[in-house]
Design an enzyme around this catalytic site. Structure first.
Site, short mmCIF file in Angstrom:
data_model
loop_
_atom_site.label_atom_id
_atom_site.label_comp_id
_atom_site.label_asym_id
_atom_site.label_seq_id
_atom_site.Cartn_x
_atom_site.Cartn_y
_atom_site.Cartn_z
N ASP A 81 0.86 -1.18 0.00
CA ASP A 81 0.00 0.00 0.00
C ASP A 81 0.90 1.24 0.00
O ASP A 81 2.12 1.11 -0.07
CB ASP A 81 -0.92 0.00 1.23
CG ASP A 81 -0.14 0.17 2.55
OD1 ASP A 81 1.10 0.25 2.53
OD2 ASP A 81 -0.80 0.23 3.61
N ASP A 128 1.42 4.71 2.41
CA ASP A 128 1.03 5.28 3.70
C ASP A 128 1.40 6.75 3.80
O ASP A 128 2.52 7.14 3.45
CB ASP A 128 1.77 4.53 4.83
CG ASP A 128 1.56 3.02 4.77
OD1 ASP A 128 0.48 2.56 5.14
OD2 ASP A 128 2.50 2.32 4.33
N ASP A 157 -3.27 4.30 2.84
CA ASP A 157 -3.60 4.60 4.24
C ASP A 157 -3.29 6.06 4.52
O ASP A 157 -2.18 6.53 4.24
CB ASP A 157 -2.74 3.74 5.19
CG ASP A 157 -3.27 2.34 5.36
OD1 ASP A 157 -4.46 2.10 5.05
OD2 ASP A 157 -2.50 1.47 5.80
P1 GTP Z 1 4.12 -2.64 3.05
O1 GTP Z 1 2.96 -1.73 3.08
O2 GTP Z 1 3.72 -4.07 3.10
O3 GTP Z 1 5.05 -2.34 1.93
O4 GTP Z 1 4.98 -2.42 4.39
P2 GTP Z 1 4.78 -1.32 5.49
O5 GTP Z 1 5.94 -1.38 6.40
O6 GTP Z 1 4.46 0.00 4.88
O7 GTP Z 1 3.53 -1.88 6.29
P3 GTP Z 1 2.12 -1.20 6.66
O8 GTP Z 1 1.62 -0.33 5.57
O9 GTP Z 1 1.23 -2.33 7.05
O10 GTP Z 1 2.39 -0.38 7.97
C1 GTP Z 1 3.20 0.78 8.00
C2 GTP Z 1 3.48 1.15 9.41
O11 GTP Z 1 2.30 1.55 10.08
C3 GTP Z 1 4.07 0.00 10.24
O12 GTP Z 1 5.09 0.51 11.03
C4 GTP Z 1 2.95 -0.44 11.13
O13 GTP Z 1 3.43 -0.89 12.37
C5 GTP Z 1 2.17 0.84 11.27
N1 GTP Z 1 0.75 0.57 11.50
C6 GTP Z 1 -0.12 -0.07 10.70
N2 GTP Z 1 -1.33 -0.11 11.26
C7 GTP Z 1 -1.24 0.53 12.43
C8 GTP Z 1 -2.15 0.85 13.47
O14 GTP Z 1 -3.32 0.52 13.45
N3 GTP Z 1 -1.65 1.58 14.52
C9 GTP Z 1 -0.35 1.99 14.57
N4 GTP Z 1 0.08 2.69 15.61
N5 GTP Z 1 0.52 1.69 13.62
C10 GTP Z 1 0.10 0.98 12.57
MN MN Z 2 2.69 0.29 3.79
MN MN Z 3 -0.42 0.66 5.62
#
Ligand code: GTP
Ligand code: MN
Ligand code: MN
Length: 385
Positions: free
Chosen positions: A204, A206, A309
């Protein structure tokens, strides 16, 4: 050997937040198998086991060279008996029988396919598996009752399981920037998650959004979402209000894993303007499940679904939110564990509380948070634990 030829001992700290973990490392042949076992443990909701495999893998990711023999591992932390057994088998035989049979197992493959649907967690996937379902198509064929997120997840299954490229992330950054600037001039938007850590692809994109004037960011998300929706850019969105404003207790203490920011899980409709090869057209028409897309295709343009996100944070918490949303997930877990076990502090994406001093420690940057925690600063590109 002459003294100068002696390989220097590797000093490996035991918490992942004490070490530098680059994105590209030398031990994927070991870490990928270990992460299969971690994932499989998550599918059976065995958190402790999963964490043990993830910590082992993270130690190997931080090594400066490829592991060749077991004796190179003797001074390393976090490597449990089970992980060592798996590593030994791979070093000796080229593969681990446990990992390979896990990979091939019907349960692992079904859980992977079912949790690969946006909106489907391990619990739901496991229930479906026990009812005999194996794939997203089975959900349609058996007429499973799906919530809105899951419906979107099934509908856009192929797109959402196609990695998002950095190029696509840049295009989406521009769109988000335009949306935010249109509804709140002066707002600050940063790319977080894997792309901030330097990943080439992600599941995704972020974003974290704030405004230097504390309070100006309140109730911002619905405005951003409306703007995006009016432009026809959203296929799905679910906004969660900031639960923080309604509660009187102040920042979470002890911090829970879930934070309380205003946030939006969404699926963007990303235009793909250039369709210059037949294979590309084929790939996207194969993906298509709606007449809508067929029309787009015939009109010469095409699009794909991308998970995005969005998180909004007050300016006073921005440093904590930035650190908390940059990841990796294991790095975040280890930061919180370090804070609690080694420093008597509790860290969340909102704040850092010092139990000894019984007060919150303020920070205006990630660097200051590392300093409060007594840790050497680790830049995002080295947080790939
Ligand atoms: P990919 O998206 O798979 O490429 O990896 P990513 O590291 O970007 O993972 P992700 O988008 O799932 O999450 C990004 C960051 O947001 C990570 O550090 C997660 O721990 C954090 N995160 C995701 N969901 C939540 C949540 O509900 N609360 C908090 N505090 N952190 C979150
Ligand atoms: Mn991500
Ligand atoms: Mn995410």
């Amino acid at each position: 050997p002459k003294p100068c030829e002696v390989t220097p001992a590797i000093i490996m700290k035991s918490y992942a937040c004490q070490r530098r973990t680059p994105l590209k490392h030398h031990n994927s042949f070991l870490t990928e198998p270990l992460e299969i076992l971690a994932e499989n443990a998550e599918f059976s909701e065995n958190e402790g086991r999963s964490l043990a495999f993830r910590r082992s893998a993270a130690v190997l990711k931080a090594l400066p060279r490829a592991v060749r023999a077991m004796d190179e591992l003797k001074d390393l932390p976090c490597l449990g008996e089970h992980s060592l057994r798996v590593i030994k088998e791979i070093l000796e035989d080229g593969a681990s029988s446990e990992v390979e049979s896990t990979r091939q197992s019907e349960q692992f493959q079904a859980m992977k396919a079912l949790t690969g649907v946006f909106g489907v967690g391990v619990r739901t996937a496991d229930r479906w598996f026990r009812e005999g379902l194996r794939s997203p198509l089975d959900l349609i064929h058996t007429g499973q009752k799906l919530n809105h997120a899951q419906q979107a997840g099934v509908q856009h299954y192929n797109d959402l399981n196609t990695p998002v490229t950095k190029k696509e992330a840049t295009v989406i950054s521009d769109i988000v920037e335009r949306a935010v600037k249109a509804v709140l001039p002066g707002a600050i938007i940063i790319l977080t998650g894997g792309f901030r850590r330097g990943k080439e692809v992600g599941h995704d994109v972020d974003f974290l959004i704030t405004h230097p004037e504390e309070g100006a960011e309140e109730r911002l998300m619905p405005k951003i979402v409306n703007w995006l929706d009016e432009q026809g850019l959203l296929l799905y969105q679910k906004t969660t209000r900031n639960s923080y404003l309604e509660s009187k207790e102040g920042p979470a203490r002890p911090p829970s894993n879930m934070d309380r920011f205003e946030r939006c899980f969404s699926i963007f409709k990303l235009e793909q303007t250039k369709v210059n090869s037949d294979t590309q057209v084929e790939a996207s028409s194969y993906n298509s499940s709606t007449t809508d897309r067929t029309e787009e295709y015939h009109s010469g343009s095409t699009w794909r679904a991308v998970r995005v996100d969005l998180v909004v944070s007050p300016y006073s918490q921005f440093a904590f939110a930035t650190l908390g949303w940059t990841g990796s997930k294991l790095f975040e877990r280890e930061l919180r564990r370090w804070a609690g076990q080694e420093k008597g502090m509790s860290l969340s994406s909102h704040a850092l509380y010092d139990s000894k001093q019984q007060r919150y420690l303020q920070a205006n940057s990630e660097e200051e948070i590392f300093t409060h925690l007594g840790l050497e600063y680790i830049p995002p590109s080295e947080r790939n634990a």
